[in-house]
Design an enzyme around this catalytic site. Structure first.
Site: not given
Ligand code: 0X9
Ligand code: ZN
Ligand code: CA
Ligand code: CA
Length: 540
Positions: A102, A105, A238, A311
């Site tokens: 992302h 990030e 992330h 995260e």
């Molecule tokens: O949404 C995402 O891709 C990840 N979080 S972020 O805030 N960095 O965008 C999480 C990916 C892991 N998968 C789940 N949490 N379901």
């Molecule tokens: Zn992310």
């Protein structure tokens, strides 16, 4: 070396790793911008390139730089291999570390860079780092989304909160795909992504429609050698939230059929062990929220890699990355968690006390690994229903199951007549013999090794003694029949049995396991299945 000639589309062998040098971007890429003063310690792509070159130059024996491909705008997807004898592809367990899916990030890139720094910098002085670099092959993809990160820096007053890549979408001015919704395992299945190009979580036109995820896929696919995925464990960094997450994201079910019980227990154990080291919260990723098409689901669902998402850092009030003072402490607290995972890549199931069962000379739960060859000699005579690996499906006939419909582990088995249907007779093995041969298995010297497997053999009352399921061990000095189940003129329903066969006569040899089933002689209803094939010493 020019950027165009130096960037490889695919990395096939470590021996062909190309060292990449920093080069200006081609036409069409965004101009480079820098971080605001409060974030000056973060790395732009150009600064990353300089830093990587310096580290590689200082540690040429253990660090090699390359690229897994290019971003949409043509930036190299910068990567490093870290290992002893780094130019050689040694048979060592592999680990994949990546960051910056992302664009907004940036701390996740700092984490991948910190990982390279401590692996390279502490080699030779820190005993754990030295042991792990010597016994693993560690792949680091520093930024999966360099275009999004560069664009994120182009805001008038600070960041512009840009998450996706910078790939245009046809028929709209909305730009970008959420790379962590673009992977091809259960893509778009479950309401965990958007089909709208203007959405922050747009999943793209099709799985791997983004060049960045396609490059990641091709790289991971290229690590399947001799039918076996070499990468055992992975972390994708992330921000934010300070969580350690494991698959699946697509479902709230802890252990759906596409995850084995052993794997789920190992995920939880390793995830908790990492969380106890970085002080984060461990959970299944869907406990945070449902995603479909994320990287971890693909790495595990397709390749059975123990893939975690971490995260980093607490959420800031602005939603931007924390100021650069946070980089040092936040990356430092993740050091031992990362080293723990790299260590566990040697045998992930050691985390649940299943080291002997699952990390012996051979273990195949038939969920994903290939390396088995159907009709290896070209002499099979079966006309239908040859061996195939796939979902266990039930077929009933004469009031009994001819295919059991359940797998001892996960959902997949090796089966004859894999397709199932109400008319059992048109879905079974027919016409002769079908053979499937294992990849080579190197038996340790010394006695005590056992071949174990689960098997089922079923037939109709029209079967004869010409029909059979046979398992043969082929060694260097000869072969031995480990199992022979023979047909008879009575209805025999499917049922899972366990075979244990001592391999002492083959100690120290390279063996293969040959599995044959036959509907021979008079045509009859015959089906066989296998699962959980292991060569190891007895547990307990
Ligand atoms: O949404 C995402 O891709 C990840 N979080 S972020 O805030 N960095 O965008 C999480 C990916 C892991 N998968 C789940 N949490 N379901
Ligand atoms: Zn992310
Ligand atoms: Ca090595
Ligand atoms: Ca299985």
């Amino acid at each position: 070396m020019s950027e165009d000639s130096g960037v490889m589309q695919r990395v096939l062998l470590a021996s062909v790793l190309a060292v990449l040098v920093a080069a200006p971007f081609g036409a069409g890429s965004a101009r480079a911008a820098d971080f605001p003063a409060s974030h000056a310690g973060y790395h732009t792509d150009a600064e990353l390139a300089v830093e990587l070159d310096a580290i590689a130059a200082a540690h040429p024996d253990i660090v090699q730089l390359f690229a897994i491909g290019k971003s949409y705008q043509g930036r190299p997807l910068r990567a490093a291999k870290v290992s002893d004898n780094v130019a050689e592809d040694e048979p060592e367990p592999e680990v994949l570390i990546d960051g910056l899916h992302h664009g907004n990030e940036h701390l996740s890139l700092e984490m991948t860079l910190a990982a390279l720094r401590f692996l390279a910098g502490d080699y030779g002085s820190d005993a754990t780092v030295t042991r792990l670099v010597d016994t693993r092959e560690i792949w680091i993809v520093f930024a999966v989304n360099p275009d999004g990160a560069a664009y994120d820096l182009l805001g008038q007053k600070g960041f512009r909160d840009w998450r996706k890549n910078r790939q245009p979408n046809s028929g709209t001015t909305a730009v970008g795909t959420d790379l962590n919704r673009n992977y091809g395992y259960r893509w778009g299945c479950c309401g965990g992504s958007s089909g709208s190009p203007s959405a922050r979580t747009y999943r793209g036109r099709r799985p791997f429609s983004a060049p960045e995820t396609a490059a990641l896929r091709d790289f991971v696919d290229s690590r399947v050698i001799g039918g076996r995925q070499q990468i055992r464990a992975a972390i994708s960094y992330h921000t934010f939230g300070r969580q350690v997450l494991w698959p699946y994201g697509y479902t709230r079910t802890d252990r759906p059929a596409d995850m084995t019980a052993d794997d789920q227990r190992a995920f939880v154990a390793i995830g908790r062990a990492m969380a106890s080291r970085n002080g984060y919260r461990p959970m299944q990723s869907s406990d945070l929220y449902i995603t479909d098409g994320d990287e971890g689901d693909w790495l595990y669902g397709t390749h059975r890699i123990f893939a975690f998402t971490i995260e980093l850092a607490a959420r800031t009030a602005s939603g931007d990355d924390p100021p650069d003072e946070a980089i040092g402490p936040e990356t430092k607290r993740n050091r031992t968690a990362l080293l723990h995972l790299i260590d566990r890549a040697g045998c992930p199931w050691a985390a649940i006390g299943r080291e002997i069962a699952n990390c012996g000379a051979f273990y195949d739960d038939l969920e994903a690994r290939t390396g088995w060859t159907v009709d290896p000699d070209g002499s099979d005579t079966a006309t239908a229903g040859r061996w195939a690996r796939g979902d266990a499906a039930q077929t009933r006939y004469g009031g009994v199951g001819i295919q059991p419909g359940t797998a001892p582990s996960g959902r997949r088995v090796l089966a004859t007549g894999l397709a199932a249907g109400a008319t059992a007779r048109s879905y079974d093995l027919d016409g002769g013999v079908t053979t499937v041969l294992s990849p080579p298995i190197d038996l340790p010297a010394g006695t005590g090794q056992l071949l174990t497997l689960r098997w089922s053999f079923a037939h109709g009352a029209d079967a004869t003694a010409d029909d059979y399921l046979r398992v043969t061990v082929e060694g260097e000095t000869g072969s031995a029949v480990a199992l022979e189940a023979v047909g008879a003129a009575s209805l025999r329903g499917a049922a899972w049995h366990t075979l244990g066969f001592a391999l002492d006569e083959f100690a120290g040899q390279r063996i293969r396991i040959r599995i044959q089933a036959a509907d021979a002689g008079r045509r009859s209803l015959v089906e066989a299945q296998l699962d959980d094939i292991r060569v190891t010493r007895p547990t307990s």
